[in-house]
Motif scaffolding. Structure first.
Motif, PDB file in Angstrom:
ATOM      1  N   GLY A   1       7.499   5.442   8.245  1.00 32.20           N
ATOM      2  CA  GLY A   1       7.222   7.066   7.636  1.00 32.20           C
ATOM      3  C   GLY A   1       5.312   7.631   8.702  1.00 32.20           C
ATOM      4  O   GLY A   1       5.960   8.298   9.037  1.00 32.20           O
ATOM      5  N   PRO A   2       4.916   6.903   7.478  1.00 31.34           N
ATOM      6  CA  PRO A   2       3.435   7.869   8.666  1.00 31.34           C
ATOM      7  C   PRO A   2       3.103   7.408   9.775  1.00 31.34           C
ATOM      8  O   PRO A   2       2.235   9.000  10.502  1.00 31.34           O
ATOM      9  N   ARG A   3       4.282   6.875  10.550  1.00 30.83           N
ATOM     10  CA  ARG A   3       4.072   6.891  12.601  1.00 30.83           C
ATOM     11  C   ARG A   3       4.873   7.804  12.566  1.00 30.83           C
ATOM     12  O   ARG A   3       4.349   8.451  13.663  1.00 30.83           O
ATOM     13  N   ILE A   4       6.082   8.677  11.965  1.00 25.91           N
ATOM     14  CA  ILE A   4       6.257  10.013  11.841  1.00 25.91           C
ATOM     15  C   ILE A   4       5.679  10.982  12.099  1.00 25.91           C
ATOM     16  O   ILE A   4       5.313  11.744  12.754  1.00 25.91           O
ATOM     17  N   ALA A   5       5.346  10.489  11.045  1.00 29.18           N
ATOM     18  CA  ALA A   5       4.220  11.926  10.613  1.00 29.18           C
ATOM     19  C   ALA A   5       2.992  11.669   9.922  1.00 29.18           C
ATOM     20  O   ALA A   5       3.207  11.007   8.383  1.00 29.18           O
TER      21      ALA A   5
ATOM     22  N   PHE B   1       3.421  12.153   6.080  1.00 33.17           N
ATOM     23  CA  PHE B   1       4.338  11.969   5.508  1.00 33.17           C
ATOM     24  C   PHE B   1       3.928  10.950   3.760  1.00 33.17           C
ATOM     25  O   PHE B   1       3.135  10.358   3.683  1.00 33.17           O
ATOM     26  N   PRO B   2       4.704  11.790   2.647  1.00 33.25           N
ATOM     27  CA  PRO B   2       4.177  10.881   1.590  1.00 33.25           C
ATOM     28  C   PRO B   2       4.956   9.730   1.244  1.00 33.25           C
ATOM     29  O   PRO B   2       6.220  10.070   0.262  1.00 33.25           O
ATOM     30  N   ALA B   3       4.341   8.654   2.421  1.00 31.56           N
ATOM     31  CA  ALA B   3       5.844   7.021   2.347  1.00 31.56           C
ATOM     32  C   ALA B   3       5.824   7.224   0.882  1.00 31.56           C
ATOM     33  O   ALA B   3       7.456   6.435   0.757  1.00 31.56           O
ATOM     34  N   SER B   4       4.951   6.538  -0.339  1.00 32.55           N
ATOM     35  CA  SER B   4       5.477   5.777  -0.930  1.00 32.55           C
ATOM     36  C   SER B   4       6.150   6.763  -2.228  1.00 32.55           C
ATOM     37  O   SER B   4       7.252   6.700  -2.518  1.00 32.55           O
ATOM     38  N   ILE B   5       6.432   8.042  -2.123  1.00 39.00           N
ATOM     39  CA  ILE B   5       7.251   8.955  -3.093  1.00 39.00           C
ATOM     40  C   ILE B   5       8.243   8.712  -2.706  1.00 39.00           C
ATOM     41  O   ILE B   5       9.190   8.080  -3.074  1.00 39.00           O
TER      42      ILE B   5
ATOM     43  N   VAL C   1      -2.444  14.293  -2.564  1.00 41.85           N
ATOM     44  CA  VAL C   1      -2.437  13.574  -3.591  1.00 41.85           C
ATOM     45  C   VAL C   1      -2.036  12.669  -5.422  1.00 41.85           C
ATOM     46  O   VAL C   1      -1.775  12.027  -5.456  1.00 41.85           O
ATOM     47  N   GLY C   2      -1.777  14.204  -5.760  1.00 37.41           N
ATOM     48  CA  GLY C   2      -0.832  13.871  -6.613  1.00 37.41           C
ATOM     49  C   GLY C   2       0.547  12.417  -6.612  1.00 37.41           C
ATOM     50  O   GLY C   2       0.939  12.102  -7.659  1.00 37.41           O
ATOM     51  N   ILE C   3       0.706  13.164  -5.451  1.00 38.64           N
ATOM     52  CA  ILE C   3       2.095  12.769  -4.484  1.00 38.64           C
ATOM     53  C   ILE C   3       2.028  11.100  -4.662  1.00 38.64           C
ATOM     54  O   ILE C   3       3.261  10.365  -4.897  1.00 38.64           O
ATOM     55  N   VAL C   4       1.197  11.224  -4.045  1.00 36.76           N
ATOM     56  CA  VAL C   4       0.762   9.747  -3.353  1.00 36.76           C
ATOM     57  C   VAL C   4       0.084   8.207  -4.859  1.00 36.76           C
ATOM     58  O   VAL C   4       0.357   7.198  -5.191  1.00 36.76           O
ATOM     59  N   ALA C   5      -0.298   9.467  -5.893  1.00 35.68           N
ATOM     60  CA  ALA C   5      -0.882   8.916  -7.129  1.00 35.68           C
ATOM     61  C   ALA C   5       0.424   8.259  -8.170  1.00 35.68           C
ATOM     62  O   ALA C   5      -0.332   7.393  -9.449  1.00 35.68           O
ATOM     63  N   LEU C   6       1.329   9.665  -8.340  1.00 37.38           N
ATOM     64  CA  LEU C   6       2.406   8.936  -9.155  1.00 37.38           C
ATOM     65  C   LEU C   6       2.837   7.247  -8.823  1.00 37.38           C
ATOM     66  O   LEU C   6       3.026   7.217  -9.934  1.00 37.38           O
TER      67      LEU C   6
END
Length: 556
Positions: free
Chosen positions: A198-202, A205-209, A38-43
């Protein structure tokens, strides 16, 4: 002493305890991994929301770190993740544009204190009074505003400096210039493509970062003409208590109240959603308000923004397996490490790339399936939904909630009034001479300010009767207006020589009936009955006496 003990117990439940971390020995591993995720998503969201609000990327990061940590420790949810959000940006952007960034610490502290007070006063459960169509319309309006706010950055323009997001988006299209607009659109396309594919593959997956990193690399390698975040401090600023100008505080009372209301509403909605996503234990709504208020105060001392619970980040946290507060604490610590170690790298991120993150985020905020459900439920719900969304986009978030709730209340009262009724019935048992001069009415549903006069008008218009029996045992709602209107009708019928008997007043309705004079309006206290046969027999005896002595005044 009992009252003191009760108050002390309530205040004690609003504070952290060892119970908050029960079971952490079993879950710490998955909690840490969830916090990192969630930190990776939040950055990127923290950076983007900070810039979009006008407070700057640093304010967004500070809020995610400080408020995220404080709310995790003091809040009422085990898995809530807090920080800057799009809804708060919608309120802050015009406020900071009008008064400058210098008012932000004062707004944070004042709004935070108000939210804390709401928690202490046990107002946490009031969010349950907000109708579903209002919440969905509110969410749709926020999504539209966030999307429009990002259009200028996505096109490489400034939007003409308009404080209205929709107007700024239109002006941005009129100000496009190449190659700047082309470069900005390339950043948006890269980020959006990664976030959508990205999320469709995994799924995790930390798509935004990843999209931000890829877009930044392209911008640096090709030396594209793009606005960047710029220099960031390599650490947290020292806490500073802002100076309070009472005159300015009075001037900003409305916006501060709006910020506090929004922080409370969004945080409680997020906590409620989190409690339904997984079995992570119940949440304490009052403690959540205290924790979120404290978080905003702390963020303001460090130069941040007002914080709220973030629904999207909280959902990522829960779906990553978080079970305790350690996950949200880890998310805040990870962001602090990024600031301490990678501030110079973060400063190279193009603003257009962050705009791409928020454009996709805004689009994902709208659950079109839910929109269709609301629109198909009923005309009233659809009207409230559309009205709330339109007011959110065109006027103000808080006005939208207030107007939406008011519209929902009016429509609900209208529906309740229509569901209420008064029906004339036949007298029970064999027909007796004189029964045609007795009218039996059954009142059901609600007798309140929205229906009383309409319902009782039918009784008043009854002709050729000497006795009216009102059955009130099936009456579910009875307010002062209904009781007063009924008292006036009894008096009016009495003037016409019609005796009114009342049967089945519920115990909970007796106080309002007595205080408004409804019972006193009856000819005699014995004209109040608990059983229908007794009321009918009394009415028939009255008719017999009236027939035997037609010249006399009706029996009292």
């Amino acid at each position: 002493m009992t009252a003191f003990s009760t108050t002390a117990g309530h205040l004690g439940r609003l504070l952290p305890s060892r119970e908050d971390y029960r079971g952490i020995r079993r879950t710490w591993g998955v909690d840490v991994l969830s916090g990192v995720t969630v930190g990776i998503v939040a950055l990127p969201l923290a950076l983007a929301f900070g810039i979009s609000s006008g407070a700057g990327a640093e304010a967004g990061l500070v809020t995610a770190i400080v408020a995220g940590f404080v709310a995790a420790v003091f809040g009422g949810s085990h898995v809530q993740v807090s920080g800057p959000t799009g809804a708060m940006v919608v309120v802050l952007a015009p406020l900071l544009a009008a008064h400058g960034v210098g008012v932000l610490p004062m707004v944070c502290l004042a709004a935070g204190v108000l939210v804390m007070v709401a928690g202490v006063l046990r107002l946490g459960r009031t969010v349950g009074l907000i109708p579903w169509p209002v919440i969905e319309g509110f969410t749709l309006g926020i999504a539209v505003i966030i999307f429009c706010q990002q259009v200028p950055a996505a096109l490489g323009t400034d939007g003409g400096g308009s404080t209205n997001a929709l107007v700024g988006a239109v002006l941005a299209f009129l100000q496009t210039s190449w190659p700047e607009t082309g470069a900005a659109l390339l950043m948006v396309a890269i980020v959006a493509a990664v976030m959508l594919i990205g999320p469709r593959i995994a799924p995790r997956f930390p798509a935004s970062i990843v999209g931000i990193v890829l877009a930044t690399l392209v911008a640096v390698v090709l030396d594209l003409p793009l606005a960047r975040i710029g220099e960031l401090p390599a650490g947290l600023p020292a806490p500073l208590l802002p100076a309070f100008d009472l005159g300015l505080l009075r001037e900003l009372a409305g916006p501060i109240l709006a910020v506090a209301a929004l922080a409370a509403i969004e945080s409680l909605l997020s906590a409620r959603v989190a409690s339904t996503l997984a079995d992570t234990g119940p949440y304490d709504a009052d403690r959540e308000l205290v924790g979120q208020g404290f978080a905003s105060v702390a963020a303001g001392l460090f130069g941040g923004m007002p914080a709220t619970g973030a629904i999207a980040r909280t959902a990522v946290n829960v779906r990553s397996g978080a079970r305790s507060r350690l996950a949200a604490i880890t998310h805040a610590v990870l962001l602090l490490v990024v600031v301490l170690v990678g501030a110079s790298v973060v400063g190279q991120i193009p603003l257009a790339a962050l705009a791409g993150v928020l454009l996709v985020t805004a689009a994902r905020m709208v659950a079109w399936r839910t929109v269709r459900q609301v629109m198909r439920t009923s005309r009233s719900d659809a009207l409230v939904f559309v009205l709330t969304a339109l007011v959110t986009v065109s006027v103000d978030l808080i006005y939208a909630v207030v107007i939406g709730i008011a519209a929902a209340a009016v429509l609900a009262l209208r529906s309740l009034s229509r569901a209420s009724g008064i029906h004339r019935e036949e007298l029970p048992g064999p027909v007796v001479d004189g029964d045609d001069r007795i009218a039996l009415f059954r009142i059901e549903g609600a007798l309140f300010f929205g229906s009383a006069e309409r319902l009782l008008e039918r009784v008043s218009q009854a002709q050729g009767v000497e006795v009216v029996i009102l059955r009130m045992s099936q009456l579910q709602m009875f307010d002062a207006t209904g009781a007063q209107t009924l008292a006036e009708m009894i008096t009016a019928l009495d003037r016409r020589g019609v005796t009114v008997l009342i049967k089945g007043v519920q115990a909970r309705h007796l106080p309002v009936a007595a205080r408004t004079g409804m019972i006193a309006a009856l000819r005699h206290p014995r004209h109040l009955f608990t059983e229908l046969p007794d009321a009918v027999e009394h009415a028939r005896s009255h008719i017999r006496r009236s027939a035997a002595a037609p010249a006399s005044h009706p029996e009292r």
